[in-house]
Design a protein around this motif. Structure first.
Motif, short mmCIF file in Angstrom:
data_model
loop_
_atom_site.label_atom_id
_atom_site.label_comp_id
_atom_site.label_asym_id
_atom_site.label_seq_id
_atom_site.Cartn_x
_atom_site.Cartn_y
_atom_site.Cartn_z
N GLY A 173 0.79 -1.23 0.00
CA GLY A 173 0.00 0.00 0.00
C GLY A 173 0.82 1.27 0.00
O GLY A 173 0.36 2.33 0.46
N MET A 174 2.04 1.23 -0.55
CA MET A 174 2.89 2.41 -0.57
C MET A 174 2.54 3.30 -1.75
O MET A 174 2.05 2.84 -2.78
CB MET A 174 4.36 1.99 -0.64
CG MET A 174 4.81 1.12 0.52
SD MET A 174 6.52 0.56 0.37
CE MET A 174 7.39 2.08 0.74
N SER A 175 2.83 4.58 -1.63
CA SER A 175 2.62 5.53 -2.73
C SER A 175 3.79 5.41 -3.71
O SER A 175 4.84 4.85 -3.36
CB SER A 175 2.57 6.95 -2.19
OG SER A 175 3.85 7.34 -1.69
N PRO A 176 3.64 5.94 -4.93
CA PRO A 176 4.76 5.93 -5.88
C PRO A 176 6.02 6.60 -5.31
O PRO A 176 7.13 6.12 -5.53
CB PRO A 176 4.21 6.70 -7.09
CG PRO A 176 2.73 6.44 -7.04
CD PRO A 176 2.40 6.42 -5.57
N MET A 177 5.83 7.70 -4.58
CA MET A 177 6.98 8.38 -4.00
C MET A 177 7.66 7.51 -2.96
O MET A 177 8.89 7.41 -2.93
CB MET A 177 6.53 9.71 -3.37
CG MET A 177 7.67 10.50 -2.74
SD MET A 177 8.91 11.01 -3.96
CE MET A 177 8.02 12.32 -4.79
N GLU A 178 6.88 6.86 -2.10
CA GLU A 178 7.45 5.97 -1.08
C GLU A 178 8.17 4.79 -1.73
O GLU A 178 9.25 4.37 -1.27
CB GLU A 178 6.34 5.46 -0.16
CG GLU A 178 5.78 6.52 0.77
CD GLU A 178 4.53 6.07 1.50
OE1 GLU A 178 4.28 6.56 2.62
OE2 GLU A 178 3.79 5.21 0.95
N SER A 179 7.60 4.27 -2.82
CA SER A 179 8.24 3.17 -3.53
C SER A 179 9.59 3.60 -4.10
O SER A 179 10.57 2.87 -4.03
CB SER A 179 7.35 2.67 -4.68
OG SER A 179 6.12 2.21 -4.19
N GLY A 180 9.61 4.82 -4.67
CA GLY A 180 10.86 5.34 -5.20
C GLY A 180 11.92 5.51 -4.13
O GLY A 180 13.09 5.18 -4.35
N LEU A 181 11.50 5.99 -2.96
CA LEU A 181 12.45 6.17 -1.86
C LEU A 181 13.01 4.83 -1.38
O LEU A 181 14.19 4.74 -1.00
CB LEU A 181 11.78 6.90 -0.70
CG LEU A 181 11.46 8.38 -0.94
CD1 LEU A 181 10.65 8.95 0.23
CD2 LEU A 181 12.74 9.19 -1.15
N LEU A 182 12.17 3.80 -1.41
CA LEU A 182 12.63 2.48 -0.98
C LEU A 182 13.67 1.89 -1.93
O LEU A 182 14.47 1.03 -1.54
CB LEU A 182 11.44 1.53 -0.84
CG LEU A 182 11.67 0.23 -0.07
CD1 LEU A 182 12.22 0.52 1.33
CD2 LEU A 182 10.38 -0.56 0.04
N LEU A 183 13.67 2.37 -3.18
CA LEU A 183 14.66 1.90 -4.16
C LEU A 183 15.98 2.67 -4.08
O LEU A 183 16.96 2.27 -4.71
CB LEU A 183 14.10 2.02 -5.58
CG LEU A 183 13.01 1.00 -5.96
CD1 LEU A 183 12.44 1.35 -7.32
CD2 LEU A 183 13.56 -0.41 -5.96
#
Length: 527
Positions: free
Chosen positions: A296-306
């Protein structure tokens, strides 16, 4: 401005990095703005999808031919022509009055991008020697990784202004690269015996075959992998490729010199390049999907996780470049893929358990580290193992393998992912038996609208929980598959990358350089 040879080499590297970063960003950035393009210009969903597909198709189809043209006609000439085509096409994209016009302009952009992409490594290989070449290639590869990381963020920022800026931003950067290249890049003069001799029939066959094969990979999911259309496209591509190979054996100036594949190291490095993109591009797509759909992460959160992945890649690439003078390419590639494979197994266990996002940071960082360590010697070895007058041809081959690997990875791992999702859903006894198959079919296609329609009333939460579990399991299986594929790269590197092939190429280049200098002296004396 009068520059030393070292100064010209640095300017060449700068021009190559600027242009190549532009191409990498352009591959990703456009995807972010597709909804805005459709709202503004209208057009069908298929027409909008071709904005991405047209660029990918022409890029993949033309890269090998562009690399060989640089060997025959001159590297700076093809590079400058490519930058010009790409920049003009970017203007056309930014001013597009319709989706159809934009599709055509994107195809033209892909042609220019192929001319630049195939030339990047040969230009560096011509400008630098020995360990300096390895370091230059490491810097080049590192900047590209950074470009790939910032592309989605940059795309999001530009779309908030106007989607047209996704294309118009290329224009000033393209002009800068053009000026640097024309003013400071040394002109590579091809061997007069080979200059200007082009196998146009072979070029046409290769572009058609690669275009058809890539079209099948791009459209296969929508058409159905077992559909008559997809099978005919794949069969047509294979037939054309077979005819191309037969033609290349008979011509005096082939687009691909097939004798290169008799060098074990050259063949091995291309196999590893194919597998590397299959693993990296194919795997990363499902990581992001997992972050957003299961966690349930946002696109921005997904990007930060990468971010840890990219940071580790950069550190690995720069660090290993300094070791290439003391450790063989084979040893470095093996180390990189052992780390990448083991970290993939670690990630798979984490995905399967449905653990939180932060528990993924460490295994993902190691996954990135392994890719960064292996990536630099893949690029440098592809140049170090061939004669300089075939560097463009070799670069075209390895860049084509990267792109084909990415396409096969996205398609093949997608089948693995969806099959597992369907299996998990159909096995879930919490769903009513009468609607379980319909839910499983929709889930396997990741078709959210169809899934919503197939969900029985009152079972929305159950279906959501089942989908999260299925996506976790699917991502885990994809990651385990990439771990198994890493073993292929390790085996190939151990048994087929040979230092004596690199030494032989170095000796041949030294002999050729001496011969060219003697010929120049003779002409000077005669004058």
């Amino acid at each position: 401005m009068n520059l030393t040879a070292a100064g010209r080499a640095r300017m060449t590297l700068a021009a190559v990095i600027v242009a190549q970063a532009l191409l990498i960003i352009d591959i990703t950035i456009v995807t972010v703005g597709l909804p805005q393009v459709q709202r503004d210009l209208g057009g069908s969903l298929a027409g909008v999808q071709w904005i991405v597909a047209a660029y990918a198709l022409t890029l993949a189809a033309c890269t090998q031919t562009a690399g060989t043209l640089s060997d025959r006609l001159g590297r700076r000439l093809i590079y400058v022509l490519g930058i010009t085509v790409f920049t003009v096409a970017s203007v056309l994209c930014g001013l597009a009055p319709s989706v159809a016009f934009l599709d055509v302009a994107r195809g033209l952009q892909g042609v220019g991008a192929a001319m630049v992409m195939a030339n990047s490594l040969p230009l560096i290989a011509t400008a630098y020697e020995g360990q300096k070449r390895n370091m230059a290639i490491a810097i080049f590869g590192t900047v590209l990784q950074v470009a790939g990381a910032i592309a989605p963020v940059l795309g999001g920022l530009l779309v908030t202004l106007d989607w047209r800026w996704m294309f118009l931003i290329n224009v000033p950067i393209g002009v800068v690269a053009f000026v640097i290249a024309l003013g400071f890049m040394p002109a590579y003069r091809p061997d007069s015996a080979r200059s200007g001799r082009i196998d146009w029939s072979g070029a046409a066959l290769l572009m058609l075959s690669l275009g058809l094969l890539n079209f099948a990979l791009i459209r296969g999911e929508d058409q159905g992998w077992g559909s008559a259309a997809t099978l005919l496209q794949l069969a047509g591509g294979v037939v054309l490729l077979t005819v191309f190979l037969a033609v290349e054996k008979r011509v005096t100036a082939p687009i691909i010199d097939l004798s290169l594949f008799r060098i074990p190291t050259f063949t091995a490095i291309n196999v590893i390049a194919f597998v590397s993109r299959l693993i990296t591009i194919g795997g990363a797509v499902y990581f992001i999907f997992y972050f957003q759909a299961a966690l349930g992460m946002s696109p921005m959160e997904s990007g930060l996780l990468l971010v840890p992945v990219f940071v580790a890649q950069i550190a690995g690439g720069i660090g290993v470049a300094k070791l290439q003078a003391r450790i063989t390419a084979s040893q470095i590639i093996v180390a990189g893929y052992v780390v990448k494979g083991l970290s993939a197994v670690w990630m798979a266990q984490t995905f399967e358990s449905g653990a939180g996002a932060w528990s993924l940071v460490l295994p993902m960082a190691f996954w990135g580290l392994g890719g960064g360590v292996a990536g630099v010697p893949i690029l440098s070895t592809s140049m170090n193992v061939v004669a300089k007058d075939k560097a463009g041809m070799a670069s075209g081959t390895i860049m084509s393998m990267f792109m084909i690997g990415a396409g096969v990875g996205s398609a093949g791992l997608g089948v693995v992912f969806k099959e597992r999702i369907g299996e998990v859903v159909i096995a879930d006894s919490a769903l009513p038996e009468g609607s379980r198959q319909a839910v499983a079919d929709a889930a396997a296609q990741v078709d959210l609208e169809r899934l919503k329609a197939a969900t029985p009333p009152g079972f929305e939460v159950v279906v959501q929980q089942t989908m999260e579990k299925a996506i976790s399991s699917g991502t885990s299986l994809v990651t385990l598959t990439t771990a198994a594929l890493s073993v292929i790269s390790v085996v190939v590197a151990v048994f087929f990358i040979r230092e004596r092939d690199i030494v032989a190429a170095k000796a041949k280049n030294a002999t050729a350089g001496t011969a060219r200098e003697s010929a120049t002296d003779d002409r000077g004396g005669a004058g």
